[in-house]
Design an enzyme around this catalytic site. Structure first.
Site: not given
Length: 357
Positions: A84, A158
């Protein structure tokens, strides 16, 4: 689905070298500690923002853009574990056509045109170049660590991106089915709107989480300061020429990033009064000195980043083993262990904790 991707540290030195090794030119990452207007203005031009937070499962009723390509937005789903961070950066780069993204990313963008978001994510994950650059910031691991208990609890960090495209501010989250349009914007006002969205998100998590990180994707400061320094030196030559002390300088090159600034500097009207020209020359010399200092600081920072990245890639376990063996052979290891245990007990006593014998 591509080979293994390692986790990498959210650090401007890591991400800036990652950009360079992917072939991107004239771009760097810089950490943001505040979202106030002055902090954001000091880093302009900003091409996009990368926000790191601890992911939490939550309902999100905001509508997503079903056809990102029709809206002019590059969007890829995250289908590769641990990718990510790099994917968020790639998402910013591929949504800013003015950037020099290099042959690897240019070919990737051309190859995935028209593909669904999941296939775009797979293409990123299966890029040998991108994966190898991403993985290069972790040292070899002869000892594989046990699985983190946090993984069982669903605690994972994230990255997502904020970028202006086509007159709108977009949130690009690879775990969502598509990009989310947050507001209409221009290149001049998208940053305050992105700051408001990030502040609102932080506020939602503030009661239970304080681990956040924000990076700005910006113009390489070395390029920026070098260009502005050249403009000041050119201005000084023009002033001296007008004072009759030298010949007029050749025009500044107007190609590449900052061409507008160079043209504006070259077109600046100079006064005829000699005293006013002398003041303007003194101001320009002071500004040039400031820019030289800024450029030197940036070069020092790059050298520090490079040294830190070498350390990140270094496996210190063999050295540690050899050091412990050498200490043991000389009879120095056990006394060091006992002194460390004694210091630990003393620290616990000072803190009022339980002391284990």
């Amino acid at each position: 689905m591509g080979d293994h991707w390692t986790t990498i540290e959210s650090d401007p030195g890591v991400f800036s070298e990652l950009l360079e090794r992917m072939g991107v030119k004239g771009v760097q990452m810089e950490e943001l500690y505040s979202l106030d207007e002055d902090s954001l203005d000091s880093l302009r031009p900003i091409y996009g923002l990368i926000f790191l937070f601890k992911w939490q499962k939550e309902e999100d009723s905001r509508p997503v853009e079903a056809n990102p390509e029709e809206a002019g937005v590059f969007f890829a789903s995250q289908v590769i574990h641990n990718a990510c961070a790099t994917q968020a950066i790639v998402s910013v780069l591929l949504n800013r056509p003015e950037l020099e993204i290099g042959p690897e990313l240019s070919q990737l963008k051309e190859f995935v045109a028209g593909m669904p978001a999941a296939m775009k994510g797979l293409a990123i994950g299966n890029s040998d170049t991108i994966r190898s650059v991403h993985n290069s910031f972790s040292p070899p691991q002869p000892i594989i660590p046990e699985k983190d208990d946090d993984d069982e609890k669903g605690e994972a960090f994230h990255f997502l991106a904020y970028v202006p495209v086509g007159g709108a501010l977009w949130e690009l989250d690879g775990l969502k089915p598509g990009p989310i349009q947050l507001a209409e914007c221009t290149d001049g006002d998208w940053l305050p709107k992105a700051a408001a969205a990030i502040t609102e998100r932080i506020g939602r998590y503030a009661a239970s989480e304080v681990k956040f990180n924000l990076m700005a994707c910006i113009e390489d400061r070395r390029r920026k300061y070098s260009r502005e320094l050249a403009q000041q030196m050119h201005l000084q030559e023009r002033i001296r020429a007008k004072l009759g002390k030298s010949e007029p300088p050749a025009p500044l090159p107007a190609a590449g990033a900052g061409a507008g600034d160079a043209a504006a500097a070259a077109a600046e009207e100079l006064p005829d009064d000699a005293d006013t020209l002398a003041v303007r020359l003194s101001e320009s010399e002071a500004e040039a000195e400031r820019l030289q200092a800024q450029l030197a600081m940036e070069e020092d920072k790059r050298a520090r980043w490079a040294e830190e990245n070498v350390r990140r890639r270094t496996d210190y376990i063999p050295f540690s083993f050899q050091l412990l063996m050498a200490l043991a052979e000389k009879g120095q290891l056990q006394p060091l262990v006992e002194r460390a245990q004694e210091a630990h007990r003393a620290k616990l006593q000072q803190q009022g904790g339980k002391v284990e014998q």
